[in-house]
Design an enzyme around this catalytic site. Structure first.
Site, PDB file in Angstrom:
ATOM      1  N   GLU A  33     -19.637  68.702  -8.719  1.00  0.00           N
ATOM      2  CA  GLU A  33     -19.756  67.264  -8.975  1.00  0.00           C
ATOM      3  C   GLU A  33     -18.717  66.568  -8.113  1.00  0.00           C
ATOM      4  O   GLU A  33     -17.577  67.033  -8.000  1.00  0.00           O
ATOM      5  CB  GLU A  33     -19.474  66.922 -10.446  1.00  0.00           C
ATOM      6  CG  GLU A  33     -20.470  67.472 -11.440  1.00  0.00           C
ATOM      7  CD  GLU A  33     -20.110  67.088 -12.881  1.00  0.00           C
ATOM      8  OE1 GLU A  33     -19.250  66.186 -13.076  1.00  0.00           O
ATOM      9  OE2 GLU A  33     -20.674  67.699 -13.801  1.00  0.00           O
ATOM     10  N   GLU A  91     -17.298  72.495 -16.786  1.00  0.00           N
ATOM     11  CA  GLU A  91     -15.974  71.976 -17.167  1.00  0.00           C
ATOM     12  C   GLU A  91     -15.419  72.658 -18.429  1.00  0.00           C
ATOM     13  O   GLU A  91     -15.155  72.001 -19.441  1.00  0.00           O
ATOM     14  CB  GLU A  91     -16.024  70.462 -17.328  1.00  0.00           C
ATOM     15  CG  GLU A  91     -16.396  69.756 -16.026  1.00  0.00           C
ATOM     16  CD  GLU A  91     -16.398  68.238 -16.125  1.00  0.00           C
ATOM     17  OE1 GLU A  91     -16.228  67.701 -17.231  1.00  0.00           O
ATOM     18  OE2 GLU A  91     -16.557  67.588 -15.071  1.00  0.00           O
TER      19      GLU A  91
END
Length: 570
Positions: free
Chosen positions: A302, A182
């Site tokens: 994810e 991220e």
């Protein structure tokens, strides 16, 4: 609701023809017996396909500062063997390195920490799993400062990946590296500068790993978009960066936590409806059309729903969550996307090696290969007193056909217990009266709809009375409305000022965020209003409306004056 997208699904459905099978045999993807061959080093598409499905060892090696700091037990090989036994082919091991290395200029990784990471990697490989490791919370701890402190961040980043690459240089090709989790950057001018910063870091990662030799020369490298987001500008920026690297042994990774209002239960999005599904379909279409169609494999590194957690019951209604899980499995599968579920302990109880909700995992596992039928709800609410009438549910067949209704090992009788007309399932008054038993508050019986394939759909038969509430006094830091739930369950809460404007946080909607702003306490009999709610409520009168899954609505009134709060039913 899912039928709205049948045309698009049909367009994406892949059929294995005789010619395609022959091609796979020639290229070695399948053996002559039909078994899938091990992907060769450098074959990114087949490697990523072989990683499906994947599981995250979340909140563990990424926890700050240590492995058990965020509530999970120390990882064992037995745990990893259990994950493999449950059908998972790959494991993502997020690793935060920030608290486990020395100072500049060497940034030497603590030997014990590196050894522990290697131990878990080796155990995973020994179980036959593909393994992905990364730099995880480093992304927001220090990598985000890259635009304003390029030299320092780059030196640290380079030192860490140099050591990691050297340590794992000769490990099997089933180990893959993900550059950053991220990625995010502080103080940039926007999308273009973010993309440039990420490309520079990913290019450095690529240079270090490929230059370290050994199996790293052909190891699969996984690169994220900015924020691992899936909006088209982020995907386009990744594609431009990918083309500059001139290396086809790279996979793209994005994360998917669903349509945000549904994922956290805000703005009235309590159900998996057409808008929630459209968000899913659009997201997976974008990553497929931008990457997979060009031969670039994609890992959904994810996925889950943001606020689903076993410690926050009721935030996401179980049946609505099941529909989401089923749809993610299907839409990812027909687009050849590899999925790695985010599990920080909310799915697998690692102390007991059992799924916290076996039914959720059963559906997830089935979705890897086929579809399951669902229905408009998994609950039928009946009045605790008075006459019981017939109740209907809409079946979402998802390509299946309805077969039967069962209670335990007993088939319910078509005609006298239920009828099916098209996609409408109707439970008769006689059957519901029998299933309700003594009509005690709560679930009195559970039946299941069975389809031609997939996991059966469980339906709870619930007796209830309309919930009741009482007057209360308190403060903005401690306020609870006495509530008798009478077998019912809370779906959401609205808050309005006298003039109809939304009250409290998220002032763009009257519906507040479940658990963040309010929380039912079924055991103690109360409705808790959180300080986060009152932090953004102006003094004066506020009207609350509580929506329950039975369809019942209750109105309650607050008066706030400074830190004092009073509540009344009128």
């Amino acid at each position: 609701m899912l039928s709205l997208f049948n045309a698009r699904r049909t367009a994406h459905r892949v059929r294995l023809t005789a010619c395609a099978l022959a091609a796979l045999l020639l290229t070695g993807a399948l053996t002559a017996t039909g078994a899938r061959a091990e992907p060769q080093p450098g074959d990114a598409m087949r490697t990523v396909a072989a990683m499906q499905p994947g599981w995250n060892l979340g909140n563990t090696m990424d926890a700050i500062p240590d492995e058990t700091s965020w509530g999970n037990p120390r990882t064992t090989q037995t745990l990893l063997r259990h994950v493999r036994s449950q059908g998972y082919k790959s494991i993502r091991i997020p690793v935060t390195w920030s608290n486990h290395h020395g100072a500049a200029p060497g940034y030497t990784i603590d030997a014990a920490w590196l050894s522990r990471v290697r131990e878990i990697v080796d155990w995973s490989l020994a179980e036959g799993l593909y393994v992905m490791i990364n730099l995880h919370h480093d992304s927001w701890q220090w990598i985000n400062a890259y635009p304003s402190d390029r030299a320092t961040v780059l030196a640290r980043y380079t030192a860490l990946w140099s050591q990691i690459s050297t340590t794992f240089r000769d490990h099997p090709s089933k180990l893959v590296f993900e550059s950053i989790n991220e990625p995010q950057f502080a103080g940039t001018s926007g999308t273009e500068e973010d993309a440039r910063a990420l490309h520079e870091l990913n290019a450095e990662f690529h240079r270090i790993v490929r230059g370290s030799g050994g199996r790293n020369a052909t190891r699969l490298l996984v690169l994220p978009t900015v924020h691992t987001a899936s909006d088209q500008p982020r995907l386009d920026a990744f594609l431009a960066s990918y083309n500059q690297l001139r290396d086809t042994n790279i996979a793209a990774t994005v994360h998917f936590y669903g349509f945000w209002p549904f994922s956290v239960n805000i703005a009235g999005f309590t159900r998996y409806n057409a808008e929630v599904e459209q968000d899913l379909v659009s997201t997976f279409d974008r990553v497929h059309d931008t990457f997979v169609s060009r031969g670039i494999p994609v890992i959904i590194g994810e996925w889950a729903l943001l606020n689903y957690d076993h410690t926050r019951p009721g935030v996401i209604e179980r049946g609505e969550f099941l529909k989401f899980l089923e749809a993610v499995g299907y839409h990812a599968r027909i687009r050849n996307l590899t999925t790695m579920i985010w599990d920080a302990g909310q799915f697998l109880n690692r102390n007991e090696l059992r799924w916290r909700d076996q039914g959720l995992h059963d559906l997830i596992r089935k979705s890897w290969t086929t579809r399951s039928g669902t229905a408009s709800s998994d609950q039928v609410y009946l009045p605790r007193t008075g006459a019981i009438t017939a109740q209907s549910l809409t079946l979402n067949l998802n390509g299946t056909s309805f077969r039967r209704l069962r209670q335990g090992n007993t088939n319910l009788v078509n005609g006298s217990d239920y009828t099916v007309s098209g996609t409408t399932l109707t439970l008769t008054a006689a059957a519901l009266t029998r299933l309700a038993g003594n009509r005690a508050y709560g679930v009195n019986a559970t039946i299941e709809a069975q389809f031609s394939q997939g996991v059966p759909w469980q339906i709870s038969i619930i007796s209830y009375d309309p919930p009741t509430q009482a007057d209360a006094t308190g403060t903005t830091t401690s306020f609870t409305i006495p509530t008798q739930f009478h077998g019912d369950q809370l779906a959401t809460m609205e808050a309005k000022y006298a003039d109809g404007r939304p009250a409290g946080p998220a002032n763009w909607t009257t519906f507040k965020e479940f658990w963040q702003h309010f929380q039912p306490d079924y055991t103690a009999g109360g409705m808790i209003l959180k300080p986060a709610f009152f932090d953004e409520v102006a003094d004066g009168r506020v009207t609350l409306t509580f929506h329950f899954w039975s369809g019942t609505k209750i109105t309650y009134y607050l008066t706030k004056s400074g830190t004092s709060v009073t509540g009344s039913t009128s």
